[in-house]
Design a protein around this motif. Structure first.
Motif, PDB file in Angstrom:
ATOM      1  N   ASP A  11       3.995  -4.652  -5.021  1.00 20.22           N
ATOM      2  CA  ASP A  11       2.988  -5.711  -4.872  1.00 20.22           C
ATOM      3  C   ASP A  11       2.112  -5.535  -3.634  1.00 20.22           C
ATOM      4  N   THR A  12       1.578  -4.331  -3.457  1.00 14.78           N
ATOM      5  CA  THR A  12       0.608  -4.088  -2.398  1.00 14.78           C
ATOM      6  C   THR A  12      -0.491  -3.214  -2.982  1.00 14.78           C
ATOM      7  N   ASP A  13      -1.472  -2.826  -2.157  1.00 17.74           N
ATOM      8  CA  ASP A  13      -2.517  -1.941  -2.671  1.00 17.74           C
ATOM      9  C   ASP A  13      -2.337  -0.540  -2.092  1.00 17.74           C
ATOM     10  N   THR A  14      -3.008   0.422  -2.707  1.00 14.49           N
ATOM     11  CA  THR A  14      -2.819   1.811  -2.321  1.00 14.49           C
ATOM     12  C   THR A  14      -3.314   2.085  -0.903  1.00 14.49           C
ATOM     13  N   GLY A  15      -4.334   1.350  -0.466  1.00 13.37           N
ATOM     14  CA  GLY A  15      -4.845   1.539   0.895  1.00 13.37           C
ATOM     15  C   GLY A  15      -3.805   1.191   1.936  1.00 13.37           C
ATOM     16  N   ASN A  16      -3.149   0.030   1.772  1.00  6.63           N
ATOM     17  CA  ASN A  16      -2.096  -0.370   2.708  1.00  6.63           C
ATOM     18  C   ASN A  16      -0.957   0.639   2.699  1.00  6.63           C
ATOM     19  N   LEU A  17      -0.574   1.083   1.506  1.00  6.66           N
ATOM     20  CA  LEU A  17       0.543   2.014   1.391  1.00  6.66           C
ATOM     21  C   LEU A  17       0.193   3.361   2.001  1.00  6.66           C
ATOM     22  N   SER A  18      -1.032   3.812   1.783  1.00  4.87           N
ATOM     23  CA  SER A  18      -1.467   5.089   2.362  1.00  4.87           C
ATOM     24  C   SER A  18      -1.453   5.029   3.887  1.00  4.87           C
ATOM     25  N   SER A  51       5.199  -5.670   6.797  1.00  9.56           N
ATOM     26  CA  SER A  51       6.114  -6.796   6.894  1.00  9.56           C
ATOM     27  C   SER A  51       7.512  -6.384   6.462  1.00  9.56           C
ATOM     28  N   GLN A  52       8.502  -7.139   6.914  1.00 11.61           N
ATOM     29  CA  GLN A  52       9.883  -6.852   6.514  1.00 11.61           C
ATOM     30  C   GLN A  52      10.035  -6.961   5.003  1.00 11.61           C
ATOM     31  N   GLU A  53       9.341  -7.932   4.411  1.00 14.78           N
ATOM     32  CA  GLU A  53       9.440  -8.115   2.958  1.00 14.78           C
ATOM     33  C   GLU A  53       8.926  -6.880   2.218  1.00 14.78           C
ATOM     34  N   LEU A  54       7.765  -6.350   2.667  1.00 14.48           N
ATOM     35  CA  LEU A  54       7.201  -5.174   2.000  1.00 14.48           C
ATOM     36  C   LEU A  54       8.093  -3.954   2.193  1.00 14.48           C
ATOM     37  N   LEU A  55       8.576  -3.765   3.417  1.00 13.57           N
ATOM     38  CA  LEU A  55       9.445  -2.622   3.671  1.00 13.57           C
ATOM     39  C   LEU A  55      10.714  -2.688   2.836  1.00 13.57           C
ATOM     40  N   ILE A  79       9.909  -1.565  -0.635  1.00 10.15           N
ATOM     41  CA  ILE A  79       9.704  -0.114  -0.699  1.00 10.15           C
ATOM     42  C   ILE A  79      11.038   0.618  -0.637  1.00 10.15           C
ATOM     43  N   PHE A  80      11.913   0.208   0.305  1.00  8.71           N
ATOM     44  CA  PHE A  80      13.209   0.866   0.451  1.00  8.71           C
ATOM     45  C   PHE A  80      14.049   0.717  -0.808  1.00  8.71           C
ATOM     46  N   ASN A  81      13.963  -0.458  -1.446  1.00  7.53           N
ATOM     47  CA  ASN A  81      14.732  -0.682  -2.671  1.00  7.53           C
ATOM     48  C   ASN A  81      14.255   0.234  -3.795  1.00  7.53           C
ATOM     49  N   VAL A  82      12.932   0.345  -3.943  1.00  2.49           N
ATOM     50  CA  VAL A  82      12.378   1.185  -5.005  1.00  2.49           C
ATOM     51  C   VAL A  82      12.722   2.648  -4.769  1.00  2.49           C
ATOM     52  N   GLU A 140       4.482  -8.690  19.737  1.00  3.79           N
ATOM     53  CA  GLU A 140       3.038  -8.788  19.660  1.00  3.79           C
ATOM     54  C   GLU A 140       2.508  -8.717  18.236  1.00  3.79           C
ATOM     55  N   TYR A 141       3.387  -8.466  17.255  1.00  2.00           N
ATOM     56  CA  TYR A 141       2.969  -8.432  15.863  1.00  2.00           C
ATOM     57  C   TYR A 141       3.077  -9.822  15.264  1.00  2.00           C
ATOM     58  N   ALA A 142       1.995 -10.300  14.695  1.00  2.75           N
ATOM     59  CA  ALA A 142       1.995 -11.645  14.112  1.00  2.75           C
ATOM     60  C   ALA A 142       2.464 -11.593  12.665  1.00  2.75           C
ATOM     61  N   GLY A 143       2.929 -12.736  12.174  1.00  2.00           N
ATOM     62  CA  GLY A 143       3.264 -12.852  10.767  1.00  2.00           C
ATOM     63  C   GLY A 143       4.471 -12.065  10.337  1.00  2.00           C
ATOM     64  N   GLY A 144       5.354 -11.767  11.267  1.00  2.00           N
ATOM     65  CA  GLY A 144       6.590 -11.079  10.884  1.00  2.00           C
ATOM     66  C   GLY A 144       6.401  -9.608  10.605  1.00  2.00           C
TER      67      GLY A 144
END
Length: 220
Positions: free
Chosen positions: A26-33, A43-47, A50-53, A66-70
């Protein structure tokens, strides 16, 4: 190895494109690249997705204040890979039956699954492995020649280049073979070095497991 490179290696080993993995998490290719190239955190949720897949195991993730939004910085993520815990004396010698599975998911194997561990000055990557050559189809009077029972070191995820040597799985039969890859006049072939064997024309009917980057003679 940086976490972004680990993600990229694992994705390619499983035959996933950026788009395919992005759709699954559930992300886009730009973020993943950018994540794979170490240009941004995640984010921890995205990581976790990814790790599960990719079947990567995370031992711990430490947030940066200093990173906002987790969000989390890449260099603060430790990924545990059983392959990295292998004996430091080289790469595993495995069976042809195991070759495709090892190249795709080396983390699923333990050091004891290998017949032996053999050193090399070449870099075969974290998923590299040795195979023992079967038969005489890659034996010739010239150089190189790969007699039966000689050893070949395979690097998965390697680029496919005409003239180089590869371990390939034929998709229709599941048979794994070692041949030279050749492109000629727009056609693609798997060529044995022994002229007694036929050249195989291919057209999307095979999977390249890895490129052969080193060899050793045995029984001398």
């Amino acid at each position: 190895m940086e976490i972004g490179q680990r993600i990229r290696n694992a994705r390619k080993a499983r035959g996933l494109t950026l788009e395919a993995l992005a759709n699954q998490v559930d992300t886009d290719t730009g973020n993943l690249s950018r994540l794979e190239r170490g240009k941004q955190g995640a984010s921890q949720e995205l990581l976790t997705k990814i790790f599960n897949v990719l079947q990567l195991e995370v031992s711990h993730i430490r947030p940066k204040a200093e990173y906002a939004g987790g969000a989390y910085e890449l260099d603060n993520i430790e990924v545990v890979s059983r392959v990295e815990n292998r004996p430091r004396k080289g790469y595993p010698l495995i069976s042809w039956v195991t070759a495709g599975e090892w190249a795709e998911s080396p983390d699923n194997f333990q050091p004891g699954d290998a017949e032996d561990w053999i050193g090399s000055t070449e870099n075969a990557g974290s998923a590299g492995f040795w195979l023992k050559v079967r038969g005489d189809s890659m034996t010739c009077a010239g150089n190189p020649s790969f007699p039966a029972e000689s050893l070949i070191l395979v690097r998965p995820e390697a680029d496919v280049i005409s003239g180089k040597y590869y371990v390939v799985e034929m998709l229709d039969s599941g048979e794994k073979t070692f041949k030279q890859y050749v492109e000629d006049a727009g056609l693609k072939y798997l060529r044995p070095l022994n002229p007694s064997y036929r050249t195989i024309e291919i057209d999307g009917n095979c999977r390249f497991i890895g490129r052969v980057i080193d060899t050793k003679m045995t029984g001398l």
